[in-house]
Design an enzyme around this catalytic site. Sequence first.
Site, PDB file in Angstrom:
ATOM      1  N   HIS A 153      -1.993 -18.270   9.724  1.00  0.00           N
ATOM      2  CA  HIS A 153      -0.561 -18.129   9.992  1.00  0.00           C
ATOM      3  C   HIS A 153      -0.244 -16.635   9.957  1.00  0.00           C
ATOM      4  O   HIS A 153      -0.474 -15.998   8.949  1.00  0.00           O
ATOM      5  CB  HIS A 153       0.267 -18.910   8.951  1.00  0.00           C
ATOM      6  CG  HIS A 153       0.073 -18.416   7.549  1.00  0.00           C
ATOM      7  ND1 HIS A 153      -0.215 -19.238   6.494  1.00  0.00           N
ATOM      8  CD2 HIS A 153       0.132 -17.177   7.006  1.00  0.00           C
ATOM      9  CE1 HIS A 153      -0.324 -18.536   5.391  1.00  0.00           C
ATOM     10  NE2 HIS A 153      -0.120 -17.281   5.665  1.00  0.00           N
ATOM     11  N   HIS A 193      -8.249 -11.184   5.209  1.00  0.00           N
ATOM     12  CA  HIS A 193      -7.304 -10.114   5.525  1.00  0.00           C
ATOM     13  C   HIS A 193      -6.740  -9.500   4.262  1.00  0.00           C
ATOM     14  O   HIS A 193      -6.664 -10.141   3.227  1.00  0.00           O
ATOM     15  CB  HIS A 193      -6.189 -10.547   6.478  1.00  0.00           C
ATOM     16  CG  HIS A 193      -5.227 -11.622   6.021  1.00  0.00           C
ATOM     17  ND1 HIS A 193      -5.608 -12.890   5.655  1.00  0.00           N
ATOM     18  CD2 HIS A 193      -3.871 -11.618   5.920  1.00  0.00           C
ATOM     19  CE1 HIS A 193      -4.537 -13.620   5.364  1.00  0.00           C
ATOM     20  NE2 HIS A 193      -3.468 -12.866   5.496  1.00  0.00           N
ATOM     21  N   GLU A 219      -5.770 -16.860   0.811  1.00  0.00           N
ATOM     22  CA  GLU A 219      -5.073 -18.018   1.401  1.00  0.00           C
ATOM     23  C   GLU A 219      -6.045 -19.120   1.817  1.00  0.00           C
ATOM     24  O   GLU A 219      -5.615 -20.252   2.084  1.00  0.00           O
ATOM     25  CB  GLU A 219      -4.233 -17.574   2.613  1.00  0.00           C
ATOM     26  CG  GLU A 219      -3.044 -16.711   2.223  1.00  0.00           C
ATOM     27  CD  GLU A 219      -2.298 -16.132   3.412  1.00  0.00           C
ATOM     28  OE1 GLU A 219      -1.182 -15.628   3.213  1.00  0.00           O
ATOM     29  OE2 GLU A 219      -2.823 -16.163   4.558  1.00  0.00           O
ATOM     30  N   HIS A 258       5.743 -16.954   1.019  1.00  0.00           N
ATOM     31  CA  HIS A 258       5.596 -15.492   0.978  1.00  0.00           C
ATOM     32  C   HIS A 258       6.863 -14.828   0.442  1.00  0.00           C
ATOM     33  O   HIS A 258       7.340 -13.839   0.991  1.00  0.00           O
ATOM     34  CB  HIS A 258       5.288 -14.951   2.363  1.00  0.00           C
ATOM     35  CG  HIS A 258       4.004 -15.428   2.963  1.00  0.00           C
ATOM     36  ND1 HIS A 258       3.853 -16.686   3.491  1.00  0.00           N
ATOM     37  CD2 HIS A 258       2.797 -14.817   3.113  1.00  0.00           C
ATOM     38  CE1 HIS A 258       2.607 -16.822   3.961  1.00  0.00           C
ATOM     39  NE2 HIS A 258       1.958 -15.709   3.735  1.00  0.00           N
TER      40      HIS A 258
HETATM   41  C1  DHB Z   1      -0.224 -11.210   8.338  1.00  0.00           C
HETATM   42  C2  DHB Z   1      -1.006 -12.259   7.856  1.00  0.00           C
HETATM   43  C3  DHB Z   1      -0.455 -13.198   6.960  1.00  0.00           C
HETATM   44  O1  DHB Z   1      -1.159 -14.237   6.423  1.00  0.00           O
HETATM   45  C4  DHB Z   1       0.859 -13.084   6.570  1.00  0.00           C
HETATM   46  O2  DHB Z   1       1.360 -14.038   5.752  1.00  0.00           O
HETATM   47  C5  DHB Z   1       1.639 -12.031   7.028  1.00  0.00           C
HETATM   48  C6  DHB Z   1       1.099 -11.095   7.914  1.00  0.00           C
HETATM   49  C7  DHB Z   1      -0.771 -10.222   9.314  1.00  0.00           C
HETATM   50  O3  DHB Z   1      -1.981 -10.233   9.623  1.00  0.00           O
HETATM   51  O4  DHB Z   1       0.006  -9.418   9.848  1.00  0.00           O
HETATM   52 FE    FE Z   2       0.053 -15.267   4.789  1.00  0.00          FE
END
Ligand code: DHB
Ligand code: FE
Length: 283
Positions: free
Chosen positions: A12, A193, A240, A59
């Site tokens: 997401h 990430h 996540e 978030h």
């Molecule tokens: C991004 C990824 C995420 O899981 C999120 O919640 C907000 C931003 C991103 O890669 O920009």
């Molecule tokens: Fe996220």
Amino acid sequence: MASIVGGLAVSHIPAIGGAIAKGLQADPYWAPFFDGFPPVHRWLAQATPDIAVVFYNDHGLNFFLDKMPTFAVGAAAHYANADEGWGIPTLPPVDGNQDLSWHLIEHLVAAEFDIVTCQEMLVDHALTLPLKLFWPDQEVAPVQVVPICINTVQFPLPTTHRTYRLGEAVGQAIRSWDSDKRVVVMGTGGLSHQLEGERAGHINKKFDQECLASIVSDPQWLTQFSDRELVSLAGTQGVEVLNWLAMRAALGAADGPIREVHRNYHIPISNTATGLLVLEPAA
Ligand code: DHB
Ligand code: FE
């Protein structure tokens, strides 16, 4: 009794919402991500779920660092999408299924999970974008939802083992629900990430591939890692993947072996390595 027709997992990322709004699905930057979805759409057309139980993480919309439940279960009639400031269009509210919510809550508390029950709950990109990706042509996804929020934000996180156990308990609860509804379980977020700090932009393809493979065929593999180890491997937001782990545990061994219907993996969208997985109980 209710049946679990399959499991879906997908990243997401707010930028996906922007790309959908601008119609950029065929753009070279976005195509390797969006091209992963037609097989999912075909699978959903024959799986015809009535309800989606969605493991996701909030978030900062419902829970901020001052009050952070480890696990929270939605029990609302409707879930409105609120703008978190990413500039993505707000999507229409989705309907809940309160009968299933309360059945899950009863079952989880009896199984000694000290969850937070949310009779009001806003939802963010972690719930709305997967629904939009799975049902792109519908104004509102043709499923009712039960959101289950896992803390992947504020340390300490739930352990991988506890998260697996939560997923298992949710799966058992769904299968014990006196209903003829068809339920799909979903996990959203990941894969690797990290959005901030010195390691911002961290991506770990090897670990992501191991996650995808293990989620299919060795679901307890992730339970060897502590929350800090997960951060070191997957990045601060890569944790996540806990949502994927809960989804897989909900599919469970009780239904027998799992069949992988489809997967996609692409680096990067925004800062994130994206993953997509469709699983179903083997016949
Ligand atoms: C991004 C990824 C995420 O899981 C999120 O919640 C907000 C931003 C991103 O890669 O920009
Ligand atoms: Fe996220």
